[in-house]
Design a protein around this motif. Structure first.
Motif, PDB file in Angstrom:
ATOM      1  N   GLY A   8     -28.603 -29.000 -37.002  1.00 66.20           N
ATOM      2  CA  GLY A   8     -29.921 -28.463 -37.296  1.00 66.20           C
ATOM      3  C   GLY A   8     -30.292 -27.320 -36.375  1.00 66.20           C
ATOM      4  N   VAL A   9     -31.551 -26.900 -36.479  1.00 67.67           N
ATOM      5  CA  VAL A   9     -32.089 -25.801 -35.666  1.00 67.67           C
ATOM      6  C   VAL A   9     -32.991 -26.412 -34.604  1.00 67.67           C
ATOM      7  CG1 VAL A   9     -33.321 -23.616 -35.691  1.00 67.67           C
ATOM      8  CG2 VAL A   9     -32.017 -24.333 -37.711  1.00 67.67           C
ATOM      9  N   HIS A  10     -32.607 -26.279 -33.333  1.00 66.93           N
ATOM     10  CA  HIS A  10     -33.308 -26.950 -32.242  1.00 66.93           C
ATOM     11  C   HIS A  10     -33.910 -25.934 -31.280  1.00 66.93           C
ATOM     12  CE1 HIS A  10     -31.061 -30.427 -33.716  1.00 66.93           C
ATOM     13  NE2 HIS A  10     -29.956 -29.712 -33.578  1.00 66.93           N
ATOM     14  N   GLN A  11     -34.981 -26.335 -30.634  1.00 74.61           N
ATOM     15  CA  GLN A  11     -35.625 -25.540 -29.597  1.00 74.61           C
ATOM     16  C   GLN A  11     -35.553 -26.315 -28.287  1.00 74.61           C
ATOM     17  OE1 GLN A  11     -39.381 -24.840 -32.005  1.00 74.61           O
ATOM     18  NE2 GLN A  11     -39.073 -22.750 -31.260  1.00 74.61           N
ATOM     19  N   LEU A  12     -34.771 -25.797 -27.344  1.00 75.66           N
ATOM     20  CA  LEU A  12     -34.551 -26.470 -26.076  1.00 75.66           C
ATOM     21  C   LEU A  12     -34.731 -25.483 -24.927  1.00 75.66           C
ATOM     22  CD1 LEU A  12     -31.327 -28.503 -26.990  1.00 75.66           C
ATOM     23  CD2 LEU A  12     -33.668 -29.366 -26.882  1.00 75.66           C
ATOM     24  N   PRO A  13     -35.217 -25.956 -23.780  1.00 76.87           N
ATOM     25  CA  PRO A  13     -35.344 -25.073 -22.615  1.00 76.87           C
ATOM     26  C   PRO A  13     -33.981 -24.866 -21.950  1.00 76.87           C
ATOM     27  CG  PRO A  13     -36.121 -27.267 -22.066  1.00 76.87           C
ATOM     28  CD  PRO A  13     -35.813 -27.294 -23.539  1.00 76.87           C
ATOM     29  N   ILE A  14     -33.698 -23.640 -21.569  1.00 81.46           N
ATOM     30  CA  ILE A  14     -32.446 -23.297 -20.899  1.00 81.46           C
ATOM     31  C   ILE A  14     -32.774 -22.490 -19.646  1.00 81.46           C
ATOM     32  CG2 ILE A  14     -30.339 -21.893 -21.034  1.00 81.46           C
ATOM     33  CD1 ILE A  14     -29.971 -22.714 -23.842  1.00 81.46           C
ATOM     34  N   VAL A  15     -32.194 -22.899 -18.534  1.00 80.67           N
ATOM     35  CA  VAL A  15     -32.384 -22.196 -17.261  1.00 80.67           C
ATOM     36  C   VAL A  15     -31.047 -21.567 -16.875  1.00 80.67           C
ATOM     37  CG1 VAL A  15     -33.043 -22.383 -14.840  1.00 80.67           C
ATOM     38  CG2 VAL A  15     -34.194 -23.809 -16.564  1.00 80.67           C
ATOM     39  N   PHE A  16     -31.028 -20.276 -16.691  1.00 79.19           N
ATOM     40  CA  PHE A  16     -29.806 -19.567 -16.343  1.00 79.19           C
ATOM     41  C   PHE A  16     -29.567 -19.627 -14.833  1.00 79.19           C
ATOM     42  CE2 PHE A  16     -31.096 -17.573 -20.327  1.00 79.19           C
ATOM     43  CZ  PHE A  16     -29.908 -17.610 -21.039  1.00 79.19           C
ATOM     44  N   CYS A  17     -28.322 -19.567 -14.460  1.00 75.10           N
ATOM     45  CA  CYS A  17     -27.955 -19.540 -13.050  1.00 75.10           C
ATOM     46  C   CYS A  17     -28.325 -18.187 -12.439  1.00 75.10           C
ATOM     47  CB  CYS A  17     -26.452 -19.801 -12.899  1.00 75.10           C
ATOM     48  SG  CYS A  17     -25.863 -19.690 -11.200  1.00 75.10           S
ATOM     49  N   THR A  18     -29.016 -18.234 -11.321  1.00 71.09           N
ATOM     50  CA  THR A  18     -29.423 -17.000 -10.627  1.00 71.09           C
ATOM     51  C   THR A  18     -28.817 -16.904  -9.231  1.00 71.09           C
ATOM     52  OG1 THR A  18     -31.443 -18.119  -9.844  1.00 71.09           O
ATOM     53  CG2 THR A  18     -31.583 -16.864 -11.912  1.00 71.09           C
ATOM     54  N   CYS A  19     -27.835 -17.759  -8.943  1.00 71.23           N
ATOM     55  CA  CYS A  19     -27.184 -17.698  -7.639  1.00 71.23           C
ATOM     56  C   CYS A  19     -26.418 -16.386  -7.494  1.00 71.23           C
ATOM     57  CB  CYS A  19     -26.237 -18.883  -7.454  1.00 71.23           C
ATOM     58  SG  CYS A  19     -27.056 -20.493  -7.538  1.00 71.23           S
ATOM     59  N   HIS A  20     -26.388 -15.874  -6.282  1.00 72.88           N
ATOM     60  CA  HIS A  20     -25.691 -14.609  -6.037  1.00 72.88           C
ATOM     61  C   HIS A  20     -24.256 -14.876  -5.571  1.00 72.88           C
ATOM     62  CE1 HIS A  20     -25.337 -10.350  -5.120  1.00 72.88           C
ATOM     63  NE2 HIS A  20     -24.738 -10.693  -3.982  1.00 72.88           N
ATOM     64  N   PRO A  21     -23.251 -14.249  -6.221  1.00 75.71           N
ATOM     65  CA  PRO A  21     -23.373 -13.398  -7.416  1.00 75.71           C
ATOM     66  C   PRO A  21     -23.331 -14.247  -8.672  1.00 75.71           C
ATOM     67  CG  PRO A  21     -21.124 -13.386  -6.631  1.00 75.71           C
ATOM     68  CD  PRO A  21     -21.885 -14.264  -5.668  1.00 75.71           C
ATOM     69  N   HIS A  22     -24.080 -13.859  -9.684  1.00 84.49           N
ATOM     70  CA  HIS A  22     -24.121 -14.605 -10.939  1.00 84.49           C
ATOM     71  C   HIS A  22     -23.754 -13.674 -12.092  1.00 84.49           C
ATOM     72  CE1 HIS A  22     -28.115 -12.727 -10.725  1.00 84.49           C
ATOM     73  NE2 HIS A  22     -28.062 -12.720 -12.043  1.00 84.49           N
ATOM     74  N   ARG A  23     -23.249 -14.286 -13.144  1.00 79.17           N
ATOM     75  CA  ARG A  23     -22.870 -13.532 -14.327  1.00 79.17           C
ATOM     76  C   ARG A  23     -24.093 -13.306 -15.206  1.00 79.17           C
ATOM     77  NH1 ARG A  23     -17.121 -15.447 -16.607  1.00 79.17           N
ATOM     78  NH2 ARG A  23     -17.077 -13.199 -17.045  1.00 79.17           N
ATOM     79  N   CYS A  24     -24.013 -12.302 -16.072  1.00 87.25           N
ATOM     80  CA  CYS A  24     -25.147 -12.004 -16.944  1.00 87.25           C
ATOM     81  C   CYS A  24     -25.369 -13.151 -17.929  1.00 87.25           C
ATOM     82  CB  CYS A  24     -24.931 -10.686 -17.688  1.00 87.25           C
ATOM     83  SG  CYS A  24     -23.364 -10.569 -18.551  1.00 87.25           S
ATOM     84  N   GLU A  25     -26.536 -13.162 -18.529  1.00 86.53           N
ATOM     85  CA  GLU A  25     -26.957 -14.302 -19.336  1.00 86.53           C
ATOM     86  C   GLU A  25     -26.052 -14.528 -20.543  1.00 86.53           C
ATOM     87  OE1 GLU A  25     -30.989 -13.560 -20.334  1.00 86.53           O
ATOM     88  OE2 GLU A  25     -31.765 -13.994 -18.314  1.00 86.53           O
ATOM     89  N   ASP A  26     -25.623 -13.466 -21.231  1.00 85.57           N
ATOM     90  CA  ASP A  26     -24.801 -13.650 -22.417  1.00 85.57           C
ATOM     91  C   ASP A  26     -23.439 -14.250 -22.077  1.00 85.57           C
ATOM     92  OD1 ASP A  26     -24.250 -11.279 -21.073  1.00 85.57           O
ATOM     93  OD2 ASP A  26     -23.333 -10.373 -22.845  1.00 85.57           O
ATOM     94  N   LEU A  27     -22.870 -13.879 -20.925  1.00 84.42           N
ATOM     95  CA  LEU A  27     -21.588 -14.448 -20.522  1.00 84.42           C
ATOM     96  C   LEU A  27     -21.729 -15.912 -20.118  1.00 84.42           C
ATOM     97  CD1 LEU A  27     -19.951 -11.524 -18.512  1.00 84.42           C
ATOM     98  CD2 LEU A  27     -19.584 -12.189 -20.899  1.00 84.42           C
ATOM     99  N   GLN A  28     -22.840 -16.258 -19.496  1.00 82.66           N
ATOM    100  CA  GLN A  28     -23.077 -17.669 -19.168  1.00 82.66           C
ATOM    101  C   GLN A  28     -23.163 -18.517 -20.432  1.00 82.66           C
ATOM    102  OE1 GLN A  28     -26.121 -18.562 -16.210  1.00 82.66           O
ATOM    103  NE2 GLN A  28     -26.014 -16.469 -15.396  1.00 82.66           N
ATOM    104  N   LEU A  29     -23.789 -17.986 -21.467  1.00 85.61           N
ATOM    105  CA  LEU A  29     -23.888 -18.727 -22.722  1.00 85.61           C
ATOM    106  C   LEU A  29     -22.525 -18.876 -23.388  1.00 85.61           C
ATOM    107  CD1 LEU A  29     -27.157 -17.100 -24.123  1.00 85.61           C
ATOM    108  CD2 LEU A  29     -26.903 -19.435 -23.281  1.00 85.61           C
ATOM    109  N   LEU A  30     -21.718 -17.814 -23.373  1.00 85.82           N
ATOM    110  CA  LEU A  30     -20.391 -17.881 -23.981  1.00 85.82           C
ATOM    111  C   LEU A  30     -19.507 -18.907 -23.276  1.00 85.82           C
ATOM    112  CD1 LEU A  30     -19.684 -14.091 -24.624  1.00 85.82           C
ATOM    113  CD2 LEU A  30     -20.145 -15.850 -26.330  1.00 85.82           C
ATOM    114  N   GLU A  31     -19.658 -19.035 -21.947  1.00 88.05           N
ATOM    115  CA  GLU A  31     -18.887 -20.037 -21.217  1.00 88.05           C
ATOM    116  C   GLU A  31     -19.279 -21.461 -21.608  1.00 88.05           C
ATOM    117  OE1 GLU A  31     -19.594 -19.052 -17.181  1.00 88.05           O
ATOM    118  OE2 GLU A  31     -18.059 -17.479 -17.115  1.00 88.05           O
TER     119      GLU A  31
END
Length: 248
Positions: A8-31
């Motif tokens: 289905g189609v879900h709405q969930l909260p997602i927190v991206f990693c901001t530790c230095h150095p961190h990868r961009c948001e789209d690459l974190q999602l692909l991983e």
């Protein structure tokens, strides 16, 4: 964030990693096996199993993107499917990208920067003679060269029509000439310079001929022609073209 999955189609909260150095948001999602709908500030993602399931349903059962997404909405809210977040347009765009990425991976272009050439993503006939693939190195020295002959047939369909788009600049080709269709720009340039032989109409006031020309004026393509292996039915790479003037 909106996550589109086979459940289905879900709405969930997602927190991206901001530790230095961190990868961009789209690459974190692909991983995390999540395909973002955009590279910058993604708010919608599709799971890989959802994209694979849609491509299989579209190929085997001819399920349209609209029907497939409507099914997901009903799986999310059976009583109120219209309350699900509308991500139909995102599904159209992402599924095209996913199909192209899968084709590149299957043909050995998944992890290289090599430019694709005409027909590089097409499947070659494994039984027909293919130099460099299934022929001996000295096959040109064989006196019986007739056994290396490849037979090709041509056929056309004059009932497959495609109307002109209102905004053709929005239709971005991801594999222009990389598979079975010819590259668009050289083909259109050839049509502009090619000589057209018009058959003289011997009937006075032949309305059928005149009406057919008027109807084709609103069409981008009036048919399709393809070349294929005559023995095994495999389409030839970079050999399919659209017709622009009907059978005549």
């Amino acid at each position: 964030m909106v996550i589109v999955d086979i459940s289905g189609v879900h709405q969930l909260p997602i927190v991206f990693c901001t530790c230095h150095p961190h990868r961009c948001e789209d690459l974190q999602l692909l991983e995390m096996s999540l395909y973002p709908a955009t590279r910058t500030r993604p708010q919608t993602v599709f799971t890989r199993r959802l994209l694979d399931d849609f491509l299989l349903a579209n190929k085997e059962m001819h399920t349209s993107p609209r029907n497939y997404f409507n099914k997901l909405c009903r799986m999310t809210y059976a009583a109120f499917p219209h309350m699900s977040p509308d991500r139909y347009r995102e599904l159209l765009r992402v599924s095209r990208q996913w199909r192209n990425l899968k084709a590149r991976k299957w043909n050995g272009y998944g992890h290289c920067d090599e430019e694709l050439g005409p027909g590089d993503l097409a499947v070659l006939c494994p039984a027909c003679p293919q130099p460099g693939l299934n022929l001996p190195d000295n096959w040109q020295e064989d006196p019986q060269k007739v056994k290396y002959t490849q037979s090709v047939v041509l056929d056309g369909n004059f009932s497959t029509q495609h109307r002109r788009m209102k905004n053709p600049e929005d239709d971005v080709a991801l594999a222009d000439g990389h598979s079975y269709m010819v590259t668009e720009a050289p083909y259109k340039a050839h049509l502009q310079s090619a000589t057209v032989f018009k058959e003289e109409n011997t009937c006075n006031d032949h309305r059928a001929v005149l009406n057919s020309k008027i109807e084709r004026a609103q069409l981008e393509a009036t048919g399709i022609r393809a070349a294929a292996c005559s023995r095994h039915g495999f389409f030839c790479p970079h050999a399919c073209v659209d017709f622009h003037g009907g059978e005549g």
